[in-house]
Design a protein around this motif. Structure first.
Motif, PDB file in Angstrom:
ATOM      1  N   ALA A  20       0.874  -1.189  -0.026  1.00 47.95           N
ATOM      2  CA  ALA A  20       0.102   0.122  -0.080  1.00 47.95           C
ATOM      3  C   ALA A  20       1.036   1.221  -0.019  1.00 47.95           C
ATOM      4  O   ALA A  20       1.696   1.203   0.871  1.00 47.95           O
ATOM      5  CB  ALA A  20      -0.962  -0.083   1.293  1.00 47.95           C
ATOM      6  N   VAL A  21       0.614   2.029  -0.697  1.00 46.96           N
ATOM      7  CA  VAL A  21       1.337   3.527  -0.951  1.00 46.96           C
ATOM      8  C   VAL A  21       0.258   4.544  -0.246  1.00 46.96           C
ATOM      9  O   VAL A  21      -0.794   4.492  -0.398  1.00 46.96           O
ATOM     10  CB  VAL A  21       1.309   3.908  -2.469  1.00 46.96           C
ATOM     11  CG1 VAL A  21       1.998   5.180  -2.257  1.00 46.96           C
ATOM     12  CG2 VAL A  21       2.261   2.869  -3.128  1.00 46.96           C
ATOM     13  N   PRO A  22       0.836   4.973   1.227  1.00 46.12           N
ATOM     14  CA  PRO A  22      -0.087   6.118   1.778  1.00 46.12           C
ATOM     15  C   PRO A  22      -0.757   6.838   0.855  1.00 46.12           C
ATOM     16  O   PRO A  22      -0.227   7.601   0.214  1.00 46.12           O
ATOM     17  CB  PRO A  22       0.962   6.663   2.632  1.00 46.12           C
ATOM     18  CG  PRO A  22       1.975   5.635   2.798  1.00 46.12           C
ATOM     19  CD  PRO A  22       2.258   4.956   1.343  1.00 46.12           C
ATOM     20  N   GLY A  23      -2.066   6.983   1.031  1.00 48.02           N
ATOM     21  CA  GLY A  23      -3.103   7.801   0.434  1.00 48.02           C
ATOM     22  C   GLY A  23      -2.984   7.492  -1.062  1.00 48.02           C
ATOM     23  O   GLY A  23      -3.774   8.541  -1.855  1.00 48.02           O
ATOM     24  N   GLY A  24      -2.904   6.403  -1.518  1.00 45.37           N
ATOM     25  CA  GLY A  24      -2.792   6.247  -3.071  1.00 45.37           C
ATOM     26  C   GLY A  24      -4.180   6.100  -3.692  1.00 45.37           C
ATOM     27  O   GLY A  24      -3.947   6.742  -4.861  1.00 45.37           O
ATOM     28  N   ASP A  25      -5.138   6.081  -2.844  1.00 44.26           N
ATOM     29  CA  ASP A  25      -6.518   6.014  -3.372  1.00 44.26           C
ATOM     30  C   ASP A  25      -6.815   7.397  -3.503  1.00 44.26           C
ATOM     31  O   ASP A  25      -7.857   7.574  -4.469  1.00 44.26           O
ATOM     32  CB  ASP A  25      -7.606   5.233  -2.411  1.00 44.26           C
ATOM     33  CG  ASP A  25      -7.561   5.817  -0.977  1.00 44.26           C
ATOM     34  OD1 ASP A  25      -6.404   6.572  -0.717  1.00 44.26           O
ATOM     35  OD2 ASP A  25      -8.585   5.481  -0.546  1.00 44.26           O
ATOM     36  N   GLU A  26      -6.143   8.347  -2.820  1.00 41.41           N
ATOM     37  CA  GLU A  26      -6.812   9.904  -3.043  1.00 41.41           C
ATOM     38  C   GLU A  26      -6.453  10.559  -4.288  1.00 41.41           C
ATOM     39  O   GLU A  26      -7.224  11.457  -4.705  1.00 41.41           O
ATOM     40  CB  GLU A  26      -5.963  10.806  -1.769  1.00 41.41           C
ATOM     41  CG  GLU A  26      -6.183  10.235  -0.368  1.00 41.41           C
ATOM     42  CD  GLU A  26      -5.145  10.743   0.544  1.00 41.41           C
ATOM     43  OE1 GLU A  26      -5.424  10.334   1.505  1.00 41.41           O
ATOM     44  OE2 GLU A  26      -4.352  11.686   0.124  1.00 41.41           O
ATOM     45  N   ILE A  27      -5.701  10.020  -5.053  1.00 42.11           N
ATOM     46  CA  ILE A  27      -5.209  10.611  -6.449  1.00 42.11           C
ATOM     47  C   ILE A  27      -6.472  10.139  -7.600  1.00 42.11           C
ATOM     48  O   ILE A  27      -6.188  10.719  -8.826  1.00 42.11           O
ATOM     49  CB  ILE A  27      -3.965  10.174  -6.720  1.00 42.11           C
ATOM     50  CG1 ILE A  27      -3.611   8.586  -7.016  1.00 42.11           C
ATOM     51  CG2 ILE A  27      -2.754  10.622  -5.841  1.00 42.11           C
ATOM     52  CD1 ILE A  27      -2.413   8.371  -7.702  1.00 42.11           C
ATOM     53  N   ILE A  28      -6.976   9.127  -7.416  1.00 44.89           N
ATOM     54  CA  ILE A  28      -7.835   8.456  -8.501  1.00 44.89           C
ATOM     55  C   ILE A  28      -8.790   9.559  -9.194  1.00 44.89           C
ATOM     56  O   ILE A  28      -8.816   9.678 -10.242  1.00 44.89           O
ATOM     57  CB  ILE A  28      -8.632   7.303  -7.969  1.00 44.89           C
ATOM     58  CG1 ILE A  28      -7.427   6.116  -7.836  1.00 44.89           C
ATOM     59  CG2 ILE A  28      -9.623   6.765  -9.079  1.00 44.89           C
ATOM     60  CD1 ILE A  28      -8.065   5.036  -7.101  1.00 44.89           C
ATOM     61  N   PRO A  29      -9.399  10.305  -8.337  1.00 45.23           N
ATOM     62  CA  PRO A  29     -10.648  11.506  -8.889  1.00 45.23           C
ATOM     63  C   PRO A  29      -9.813  12.382  -9.710  1.00 45.23           C
ATOM     64  O   PRO A  29     -10.010  12.532 -10.835  1.00 45.23           O
ATOM     65  CB  PRO A  29     -11.171  12.141  -7.784  1.00 45.23           C
ATOM     66  CG  PRO A  29     -11.127  11.049  -6.751  1.00 45.23           C
ATOM     67  CD  PRO A  29      -9.725  10.267  -6.661  1.00 45.23           C
ATOM     68  N   LEU A  30      -8.491  12.731  -9.230  1.00 36.97           N
ATOM     69  CA  LEU A  30      -7.752  13.788 -10.262  1.00 36.97           C
ATOM     70  C   LEU A  30      -7.406  13.088 -11.404  1.00 36.97           C
ATOM     71  O   LEU A  30      -7.456  13.744 -12.417  1.00 36.97           O
ATOM     72  CB  LEU A  30      -6.684  14.316  -9.063  1.00 36.97           C
ATOM     73  CG  LEU A  30      -5.666  15.371  -9.824  1.00 36.97           C
ATOM     74  CD1 LEU A  30      -6.542  16.518 -10.224  1.00 36.97           C
ATOM     75  CD2 LEU A  30      -4.502  15.883  -8.714  1.00 36.97           C
ATOM     76  N   VAL A  31      -6.621  11.890 -11.172  1.00 34.88           N
ATOM     77  CA  VAL A  31      -6.115  11.196 -12.386  1.00 34.88           C
ATOM     78  C   VAL A  31      -7.376  11.116 -13.575  1.00 34.88           C
ATOM     79  O   VAL A  31      -7.147  11.453 -14.493  1.00 34.88           O
ATOM     80  CB  VAL A  31      -5.495   9.880 -12.019  1.00 34.88           C
ATOM     81  CG1 VAL A  31      -5.385   9.012 -13.322  1.00 34.88           C
ATOM     82  CG2 VAL A  31      -4.286  10.009 -11.126  1.00 34.88           C
ATOM     83  N   ASN A  32      -8.632  10.662 -13.068  1.00 38.79           N
ATOM     84  CA  ASN A  32      -9.775  10.734 -13.864  1.00 38.79           C
ATOM     85  C   ASN A  32      -9.927  12.147 -14.490  1.00 38.79           C
ATOM     86  O   ASN A  32     -10.347  12.253 -15.794  1.00 38.79           O
ATOM     87  CB  ASN A  32     -11.041  10.279 -13.373  1.00 38.79           C
ATOM     88  CG  ASN A  32     -10.804   8.469 -13.112  1.00 38.79           C
ATOM     89  OD1 ASN A  32      -9.988   8.128 -13.722  1.00 38.79           O
ATOM     90  ND2 ASN A  32     -11.736   8.107 -12.097  1.00 38.79           N
ATOM     91  N   ARG A  33      -9.865  13.009 -13.788  1.00 40.71           N
ATOM     92  CA  ARG A  33     -10.122  14.385 -14.460  1.00 40.71           C
ATOM     93  C   ARG A  33      -9.095  14.633 -15.436  1.00 40.71           C
ATOM     94  O   ARG A  33      -9.394  15.656 -16.525  1.00 40.71           O
ATOM     95  CB  ARG A  33     -10.151  15.675 -13.280  1.00 40.71           C
ATOM     96  CG  ARG A  33     -11.578  15.766 -12.523  1.00 40.71           C
ATOM     97  CD  ARG A  33     -11.607  17.192 -12.014  1.00 40.71           C
ATOM     98  NE  ARG A  33     -11.091  17.254 -10.710  1.00 40.71           N
ATOM     99  CZ  ARG A  33     -10.421  18.049 -10.334  1.00 40.71           C
ATOM    100  NH1 ARG A  33     -10.546  19.414 -11.008  1.00 40.71           N
ATOM    101  NH2 ARG A  33      -9.543  18.111  -9.377  1.00 40.71           N
TER     102      ARG A  33
END
Ligand code: VGL
Ligand code: ZN
Length: 202
Positions: A20-33
């Motif tokens: 697990a990369v800490p906070g790795g899930d937090e980037i997903i909405p931004l990557v999609n935008r």
């Protein structure tokens, strides 16, 4: 022509999973935008055979995150992760895949680890990504994904070596080690790469 390279947003790198990369899930909405702004989007997928030499479990007596000498170079030993066909190797279904034209897999050689989207760690074999991008007349690449201090960072260094104008979008990535990422950003800048924030693109 510009391209977005989405690196290794796979379940095993997300919170609760083996690497697990800490906070790795937090980037997903931004990557999609960000994907909406690019005429070409490609992704990478870490894709190891079971028993890969980068796994600590393949080296009895060695611990996870220990660095060992292997084939004359340093190898960090990782928890088992992204084993071919396992759930952990799947790209998160929260990533919009409609725009992703091609997925470049890496880490299949049981003896050689592969962080970069372009080459294995010994620079012996190309994934074909550089030729693919050049064939599509890409001159500028933007990197996002996981992990900032390993696969994203080494991809940026190889992109620079391949002659691409290279941008790492800092808030669309997360590191395994904060200190490791500071050192990686310095290497990228020294080689002419750019570390930017998504608001410079959006
Ligand atoms: C990665 C360590 C091992 C990454 C992959 O995607 O950054 N890190 N394999
Ligand atoms: Zn790996």
């Amino acid at each position: 022509m510009k391209a977005l390279i989405i690196t290794d947003i796979q379940y095993d790198f997300l919170p609760g999973r083996s690497l697990a990369v800490p906070g790795g899930d937090e980037i997903i909405p931004l990557v999609n935008r960000l994907q909406e702004l690019f005429p070409l989007v490609v992704a990478t997928q870490d894709w190891h055979p079971a028993g890969h030499s980068s796994f600590a479990s393949s080296h009895p007596g060695k611990s996870v995150f220990e660095a060992i000498a292997y084939h004359g170079s340093e190898q960090i030993l990782w928890p088992d992760h992204c084993v071919q066909n396992s759930r952990g190797a799947e790209i998160s279904t929260d990533i919009n895949q409609h725009h992703i034209e091609a997925i470049f897999r890496k880490g299949m050689d049981p003896e050689i680890d592969s962080y970069s989207a372009f080459y294995d760690n010994e620079h012996k074999k190309s994934t074909g990504l550089a030729d693919y991008l050049k064939g599509r007349k890409v001159t500028r690449v933007y990197l996002v994904g996981l992990a900032a201090d390993f696969c994203v960072g080494f991809s940026a260094l190889d992109a620079l070596n391949e002659g691409f104008e290279t941008y790492l979008i800092e808030d669309a990535t997360r590191p395994i080690s904060a200190d490791g990422f500071i050192a990686m950003k310095e290497r990228i800048r020294q080689q002419g790469g750019h570390i930017i924030s998504s608001d410079m693109v959006l």
